[in-house]
Design a protein around this motif. Sequence first.
Motif, PDB file in Angstrom:
ATOM      1  N   VAL A 230     -15.472 -23.704 -16.774  1.00 24.63           N
ATOM      2  CA  VAL A 230     -15.311 -23.428 -15.314  1.00 24.63           C
ATOM      3  C   VAL A 230     -15.043 -24.822 -14.631  1.00 24.63           C
ATOM      4  CG1 VAL A 230     -16.523 -22.314 -13.188  1.00 24.63           C
ATOM      5  CG2 VAL A 230     -16.620 -21.392 -15.670  1.00 24.63           C
ATOM      6  N   ILE A 231     -14.099 -24.476 -13.389  1.00 30.25           N
ATOM      7  CA  ILE A 231     -14.132 -25.658 -12.335  1.00 30.25           C
ATOM      8  C   ILE A 231     -14.266 -24.933 -11.124  1.00 30.25           C
ATOM      9  CG2 ILE A 231     -12.492 -27.042 -11.249  1.00 30.25           C
ATOM     10  CD1 ILE A 231     -11.677 -25.899 -14.922  1.00 30.25           C
ATOM     11  N   ASP A 232     -15.685 -24.972 -10.589  1.00 33.30           N
ATOM     12  CA  ASP A 232     -15.928 -24.457  -9.414  1.00 33.30           C
ATOM     13  C   ASP A 232     -15.077 -24.891  -8.144  1.00 33.30           C
ATOM     14  OD1 ASP A 232     -17.929 -22.900 -10.416  1.00 33.30           O
ATOM     15  OD2 ASP A 232     -19.436 -24.648 -10.587  1.00 33.30           O
ATOM     16  N   PRO A 233     -15.148 -24.011  -7.254  1.00 40.00           N
ATOM     17  CA  PRO A 233     -14.282 -24.614  -5.829  1.00 40.00           C
ATOM     18  C   PRO A 233     -15.012 -25.652  -5.228  1.00 40.00           C
ATOM     19  CG  PRO A 233     -15.544 -22.617  -5.597  1.00 40.00           C
ATOM     20  CD  PRO A 233     -15.744 -22.835  -6.959  1.00 40.00           C
ATOM     21  N   GLY A 234     -13.940 -26.641  -4.879  1.00 42.28           N
ATOM     22  CA  GLY A 234     -14.379 -28.019  -4.079  1.00 42.28           C
ATOM     23  C   GLY A 234     -15.024 -28.878  -4.947  1.00 42.28           C
ATOM     24  N   LYS A 235     -15.012 -28.496  -6.434  1.00 44.09           N
ATOM     25  CA  LYS A 235     -15.692 -29.382  -7.340  1.00 44.09           C
ATOM     26  C   LYS A 235     -14.603 -30.405  -8.150  1.00 44.09           C
ATOM     27  CE  LYS A 235     -19.738 -28.280  -6.532  1.00 44.09           C
ATOM     28  NZ  LYS A 235     -20.686 -29.359  -5.998  1.00 44.09           N
ATOM     29  N   THR A 236     -14.909 -31.196  -8.872  1.00 42.44           N
ATOM     30  CA  THR A 236     -14.116 -32.142  -9.842  1.00 42.44           C
ATOM     31  C   THR A 236     -14.820 -32.184 -11.186  1.00 42.44           C
ATOM     32  OG1 THR A 236     -13.205 -33.478  -8.067  1.00 42.44           O
ATOM     33  CG2 THR A 236     -13.008 -34.267 -10.269  1.00 42.44           C
ATOM     34  N   VAL A 237     -14.077 -31.694 -12.134  1.00 41.22           N
ATOM     35  CA  VAL A 237     -14.654 -31.978 -13.542  1.00 41.22           C
ATOM     36  C   VAL A 237     -13.762 -32.780 -14.471  1.00 41.22           C
ATOM     37  CG1 VAL A 237     -14.845 -30.452 -15.497  1.00 41.22           C
ATOM     38  CG2 VAL A 237     -15.183 -29.379 -13.642  1.00 41.22           C
ATOM     39  N   LYS A 238     -14.401 -33.878 -14.944  1.00 39.21           N
ATOM     40  CA  LYS A 238     -13.720 -35.077 -15.659  1.00 39.21           C
ATOM     41  C   LYS A 238     -14.135 -34.768 -17.198  1.00 39.21           C
ATOM     42  CE  LYS A 238     -13.381 -39.905 -15.405  1.00 39.21           C
ATOM     43  NZ  LYS A 238     -13.063 -40.962 -14.574  1.00 39.21           N
ATOM     44  N   LEU A 239     -12.909 -34.649 -17.996  1.00 40.79           N
ATOM     45  CA  LEU A 239     -12.724 -34.503 -19.390  1.00 40.79           C
ATOM     46  C   LEU A 239     -12.886 -36.107 -19.504  1.00 40.79           C
ATOM     47  CD1 LEU A 239     -11.888 -31.737 -18.230  1.00 40.79           C
ATOM     48  CD2 LEU A 239     -11.058 -31.688 -20.642  1.00 40.79           C
ATOM     49  N   ALA A 240     -13.980 -36.829 -20.268  1.00 46.11           N
ATOM     50  CA  ALA A 240     -13.768 -38.061 -20.868  1.00 46.11           C
ATOM     51  C   ALA A 240     -14.721 -38.187 -21.949  1.00 46.11           C
ATOM     52  CB  ALA A 240     -14.846 -38.729 -19.557  1.00 46.11           C
ATOM     53  N   PRO A 241     -14.435 -39.174 -22.607  1.00 48.24           N
ATOM     54  CA  PRO A 241     -15.253 -39.820 -23.838  1.00 48.24           C
ATOM     55  C   PRO A 241     -16.840 -39.525 -23.641  1.00 48.24           C
ATOM     56  CG  PRO A 241     -13.676 -41.283 -23.662  1.00 48.24           C
ATOM     57  CD  PRO A 241     -13.734 -40.583 -22.133  1.00 48.24           C
ATOM     58  N   GLY A 242     -17.339 -38.653 -24.682  1.00 47.50           N
ATOM     59  CA  GLY A 242     -18.690 -38.642 -24.637  1.00 47.50           C
ATOM     60  C   GLY A 242     -19.391 -37.260 -23.676  1.00 47.50           C
ATOM     61  N   GLY A 243     -18.242 -36.563 -23.238  1.00 43.91           N
ATOM     62  CA  GLY A 243     -18.358 -35.411 -22.681  1.00 43.91           C
ATOM     63  C   GLY A 243     -17.467 -34.418 -22.756  1.00 43.91           C
ATOM     64  N   TYR A 244     -16.957 -33.580 -21.599  1.00 45.65           N
ATOM     65  CA  TYR A 244     -16.139 -32.678 -22.021  1.00 45.65           C
ATOM     66  C   TYR A 244     -14.825 -33.383 -22.457  1.00 45.65           C
ATOM     67  CZ  TYR A 244     -19.054 -29.679 -18.978  1.00 45.65           C
ATOM     68  OH  TYR A 244     -20.097 -28.811 -18.449  1.00 45.65           O
ATOM     69  N   HIS A 245     -14.018 -32.612 -23.315  1.00 46.43           N
ATOM     70  CA  HIS A 245     -12.872 -33.194 -23.885  1.00 46.43           C
ATOM     71  C   HIS A 245     -11.743 -32.176 -24.497  1.00 46.43           C
ATOM     72  CE1 HIS A 245     -15.313 -33.375 -27.398  1.00 46.43           C
ATOM     73  NE2 HIS A 245     -14.464 -33.576 -27.979  1.00 46.43           N
ATOM     74  N   LEU A 246     -10.810 -32.603 -24.536  1.00 46.24           N
ATOM     75  CA  LEU A 246      -9.659 -31.792 -25.280  1.00 46.24           C
ATOM     76  C   LEU A 246      -9.792 -32.150 -26.835  1.00 46.24           C
ATOM     77  CD1 LEU A 246      -6.711 -31.566 -23.105  1.00 46.24           C
ATOM     78  CD2 LEU A 246      -8.564 -30.015 -23.209  1.00 46.24           C
ATOM     79  N   MET A 247      -9.922 -31.305 -27.828  1.00 44.55           N
ATOM     80  CA  MET A 247     -10.040 -31.709 -29.236  1.00 44.55           C
ATOM     81  C   MET A 247      -8.688 -31.162 -30.111  1.00 44.55           C
ATOM     82  SD  MET A 247     -11.520 -33.289 -31.865  1.00 44.55           S
ATOM     83  CE  MET A 247     -13.005 -33.565 -31.235  1.00 44.55           C
ATOM     84  N   LEU A 248      -7.892 -32.160 -30.144  1.00 47.99           N
ATOM     85  CA  LEU A 248      -6.472 -31.811 -30.770  1.00 47.99           C
ATOM     86  C   LEU A 248      -6.704 -32.232 -32.593  1.00 47.99           C
ATOM     87  CD1 LEU A 248      -4.290 -33.851 -28.247  1.00 47.99           C
ATOM     88  CD2 LEU A 248      -4.941 -31.404 -28.523  1.00 47.99           C
ATOM     89  N   GLN A 249      -6.461 -31.109 -33.127  1.00 47.74           N
ATOM     90  CA  GLN A 249      -6.884 -31.282 -34.520  1.00 47.74           C
ATOM     91  C   GLN A 249      -5.639 -30.953 -35.403  1.00 47.74           C
ATOM     92  OE1 GLN A 249     -10.734 -29.195 -35.254  1.00 47.74           O
ATOM     93  NE2 GLN A 249     -10.323 -28.816 -33.305  1.00 47.74           N
ATOM     94  N   GLU A 250      -5.773 -31.269 -36.728  1.00 47.68           N
ATOM     95  CA  GLU A 250      -4.497 -31.027 -37.444  1.00 47.68           C
ATOM     96  C   GLU A 250      -3.338 -31.803 -37.180  1.00 47.68           C
ATOM     97  OE1 GLU A 250      -4.391 -27.094 -38.282  1.00 47.68           O
ATOM     98  OE2 GLU A 250      -6.327 -26.869 -38.653  1.00 47.68           O
TER      99      GLU A 250
END
Length: 173
Positions: A98-118
């Motif tokens: 979820v990206i709440d209104p007025g907020k910024t979400v950072k996907l970074a090493p050690g937290g949220y991230h995209l996992m590209l596999q295979e």
Amino acid sequence: MTKLSRILALAALSATMFAAPVRAEDVKAGDLIISQAWSRATPGGAKVAGGYLTIENKGTAADRLVSVSADIAGKAEVHEMATDNGVMKMRLLDKGLVIDPGKTVKLAPGGYHLMLQELKGPFKQGDKVPVTLQFEKAGKVAVSLDVQAVGAQAPGDGGQMMKKMHDHSGMKM
């Protein structure tokens, strides 16, 4: 302008162009702004890679990153790293992020991230890896991950953080 002045001006301009970190273009989708999309180069034979970016919601309603896809990966997911009883664990966010209104979400090493596999091929520094983000409200959004050095900790880092952490040249043995 003298010839020397022109040469110095050109040299200064060239230096600033090459000193600036490589950065993916910001992408606007509905009320969302996606910026600083990047990944790390992968060592030979690696089958997984992480994707990182920042999502800012300028709107008045929440949106949700529900999935990700990439032609270079057989499987792509949204993940979270979190500490549970002193142990770092990674988990799939099966309900999205979820990206709440007025907020910024950072996907970074050690937290949220995209996992590209295979992975179907390696990520090489300087490459741009296209991925598609699927949001509940903003829909499908194409972004490119700028591939940084293997040890990069942030876009434009070039692995300098890892070099600093592992530089033991001043140690006496």
